[in-house]
Design an enzyme around this catalytic site. Structure first.
Site, PDB file in Angstrom:
ATOM      1  N   ARG A 155       0.845  -1.206   0.000  1.00  0.00           N
ATOM      2  CA  ARG A 155       0.000   0.000   0.000  1.00  0.00           C
ATOM      3  C   ARG A 155       0.877   1.252   0.000  1.00  0.00           C
ATOM      4  O   ARG A 155       0.578   2.238  -0.663  1.00  0.00           O
ATOM      5  CB  ARG A 155      -0.973   0.007   1.185  1.00  0.00           C
ATOM      6  CG  ARG A 155      -1.753   1.317   1.288  1.00  0.00           C
ATOM      7  CD  ARG A 155      -3.066   1.213   2.066  1.00  0.00           C
ATOM      8  NE  ARG A 155      -2.975   0.442   3.278  1.00  0.00           N
ATOM      9  CZ  ARG A 155      -2.330   0.832   4.393  1.00  0.00           C
ATOM     10  NH1 ARG A 155      -1.739   2.000   4.445  1.00  0.00           N
ATOM     11  NH2 ARG A 155      -2.288   0.043   5.444  1.00  0.00           N
TER      12      ARG A 155
ATOM     13  N   ASP B 103      -7.440  17.703 -15.508  1.00  0.00           N
ATOM     14  CA  ASP B 103      -7.696  16.317 -15.876  1.00  0.00           C
ATOM     15  C   ASP B 103      -7.251  16.173 -17.332  1.00  0.00           C
ATOM     16  O   ASP B 103      -7.910  16.675 -18.246  1.00  0.00           O
ATOM     17  CB  ASP B 103      -9.188  16.007 -15.703  1.00  0.00           C
ATOM     18  CG  ASP B 103      -9.523  14.553 -16.005  1.00  0.00           C
ATOM     19  OD1 ASP B 103      -8.815  13.929 -16.814  1.00  0.00           O
ATOM     20  OD2 ASP B 103     -10.524  14.054 -15.449  1.00  0.00           O
TER      21      ASP B 103
ATOM     22  N   LYS C  71      -8.147   4.965 -19.639  1.00  0.00           N
ATOM     23  CA  LYS C  71      -8.421   5.402 -20.998  1.00  0.00           C
ATOM     24  C   LYS C  71      -7.154   5.261 -21.860  1.00  0.00           C
ATOM     25  O   LYS C  71      -6.673   4.167 -22.019  1.00  0.00           O
ATOM     26  CB  LYS C  71      -8.967   6.828 -20.972  1.00  0.00           C
ATOM     27  CG  LYS C  71     -10.066   7.043 -19.883  1.00  0.00           C
ATOM     28  CD  LYS C  71     -11.326   6.246 -20.114  1.00  0.00           C
ATOM     29  CE  LYS C  71     -12.282   6.250 -18.912  1.00  0.00           C
ATOM     30  NZ  LYS C  71     -12.635   7.561 -18.383  1.00  0.00           N
TER      31      LYS C  71
HETATM   32  C1  LIG Z   1     -13.215   8.001 -17.124  1.00  0.00           C
HETATM   33  C2  LIG Z   1     -12.823   9.344 -16.664  1.00  0.00           C
HETATM   34  C3  LIG Z   1     -12.574   9.599 -15.298  1.00  0.00           C
HETATM   35  C4  LIG Z   1     -12.768   8.556 -14.229  1.00  0.00           C
HETATM   36  O1  LIG Z   1     -11.801   7.568 -14.290  1.00  0.00           O
HETATM   37  P1  LIG Z   1     -12.026   6.042 -13.796  1.00  0.00           P
HETATM   38  O2  LIG Z   1     -10.750   5.385 -14.141  1.00  0.00           O
HETATM   39  O3  LIG Z   1     -13.210   5.509 -14.561  1.00  0.00           O
HETATM   40  O4  LIG Z   1     -12.312   6.100 -12.337  1.00  0.00           O
HETATM   41  C5  LIG Z   1     -12.161  10.866 -14.956  1.00  0.00           C
HETATM   42  N1  LIG Z   1     -12.005  11.855 -15.880  1.00  0.00           N
HETATM   43  C6  LIG Z   1     -12.247  11.640 -17.178  1.00  0.00           C
HETATM   44  C7  LIG Z   1     -12.059  12.758 -18.160  1.00  0.00           C
HETATM   45  C8  LIG Z   1     -12.663  10.387 -17.622  1.00  0.00           C
HETATM   46  O5  LIG Z   1     -12.920  10.196 -18.927  1.00  0.00           O
END
Ligand SMILES: *Cc1c(COP(=O)(O)O)cnc(C)c1O
Length: 379
Positions: free
Chosen positions: A46, A170, A195
């Site tokens: 962890r 993000d 992604k």
């Molecule tokens: C999918 C996504 C998230 C969340 O991520 P997870 O891995 O599904 O928890 C956050 N920001 C964006 C822009 C996303 O496309």
């Protein structure tokens, strides 16, 4: 070294014990200690694991940061950032965001004591106007999910810093190949590694990258204390994805630009949201702060819900699925899928119409993708 080389080498020195050129999966929860208080850099997975460390170093390098942190999901990474705040703190966010991000802000952290305001993504002055003495973070996606709006990251960073806040970007849609927000003044990068970074729709993961040492220590404290860490095997999968990020992204980008142009001319598509198109209101800004756009864009369908369902049912290569950024092409209906967590009023306020479709263009042959879309659109 340059991006493509760093993606393959940084954090990934051959295994000192065996010479293995690929970082091993250290599938262990704990590490033998040489004496009380004496260890070889790892104590308990962890707190740290060699496979995760390799991934974290590679991520930091690619994002032009100093410190990377890997998480069990993008959501866990975002939660760790919000957990550095205290009840009473305020966040100014761009109004177009991933549905799960808005859900986390509004249904988890607002009841917990944080306050959120939303600013027009395109307008840095609106971010400045929404700042308060209690504002600790400004939070943006650019390009946004699902409308591909662009925030002027340098201008928003300046507005945040003038108000004594840090800028969180993000960077999931662009990836560090096409956009490096830390170089434009951002303080914290978050990613859904699920992604493009992972890139093969086979792992859920998240990441944070920062430059500041104190900020890193506070985030690492939350990572270890709250425990949203990824398994070693999942780190290995994301790291393998990173090694081919550049070649995949160029292909995603090329295929998506082509399909966006084709769809823009089609009578059954009312509008295409893609920053490379001349019709995108922020095309010049996008071209200035990004080196490419990736594979995801969205379209407004000219037709009712039944005709959208008919279109989707006729697709053979594109799969109807949540998520984006994998090698296979996916299509999603945000009102009921990626942004289904929002109320109709929240969607309406953010301009997410009932005719919106989000397309994640994969790296299949683009002619097959084009034929699939045009075939499903023809009546
Ligand atoms: C999918 C996504 C998230 C969340 O991520 P997870 O891995 O599904 O928890 C956050 N920001 C964006 C822009 C996303 O496309």
């Amino acid at each position: 070294m340059r991006f493509e080389t760093r993606a393959i080498r940084d954090g990934q020195a051959p295994d000192p014990k065996t010479g293995a050129v690929v970082v091993p999966v250290y599938q262990t929860s704990t590490f033998q200690q040489d004496g009380i208080g004496r260890n070889r850099g790892f104590e308990y997975t962890r707190s740290g694991n060699p496979t995760r460390k390799a991934l974290e170093e590679a991520l930091a390098s690619l994002e032009s940061g100093r410190h990377g942190l890997a998480f069990a999901s993008g959501s866990a990474a975002m939660a760790a950032v919000l957990h550095t705040l205290r009840p009473g703190d305020h966040v100014v966010a761009g109004e177009d965001l991933y549905g799960g991000t808005i859900r986390m802000f509004e249904r988890i952290y607002r009841p917990w004591g944080l306050d959120f305001s939303y600013a027009k993504v395109e307008d840095p002055a609106d971010f400045a106007a929404k700042m308060r003495p209690a504002t600790k973070l400004v939070w943006v996606e650019s390009p946004t999910n699902p409308l591909l709006r662009i925030a002027d990251l340098a201008a928003v960073a300046e507005a945040a810093h003038r108000g004594g806040a840090k800028l969180v970007v993000d960077n999931t849609f662009a990836t560090p190949l096409f956009q490096r927000p830390l170089e434009l003044g951002a303080d914290i990068i978050v990613h859904s590694a699920t992604k493009y970074l992972g890139g093969h729709s086979d792992v859920i993961g998240g990441a944070i990258v920062v430059r500041d040492d104190a900020l890193f220590e506070s985030l690492r404290f939350v990572q270890n204390g709250m425990g949203g860490v990824p398994a070693p095997w999942d780190c290995w999968l994301v790291l393998r994805g990173l090694r081919t990020l550049a070649v995949r992204m160029r292909e995603h980008d090329r295929n998506a630009r082509h399909l966006a142009q084709v769809l823009e001319k089609h009578p059954r598509i009312a509008r295409v949201h893609h920053p490379a198109l001349a019709s995108h209101p922020q095309r010049a800004l996008a071209a200035r702060q990004m080196e490419g756009f990736g594979g995801t864009f969205s379209v407004e369908f000219a037709g009712d819900f039944a005709s959208i369902e008919r279109f989707l049912s006729r697709l053979k290569v594109f799969l109807l699925a949540e998520s984006l950024g994998g090698v296979e092409s996916l299509i999603c209906y945000p009102p009921r899928m990626s942004h289904g967590a929002l109320t109709p009023e929240e969607r309406h306020a953010r301009g997410i119409r009932e005719t919106l479709l989000r397309i994640s263009v994969g790296i299949e042959n683009v002619k097959d993708l084009e034929e699939d879309l045009l075939g499903a659109l023809s009546e």
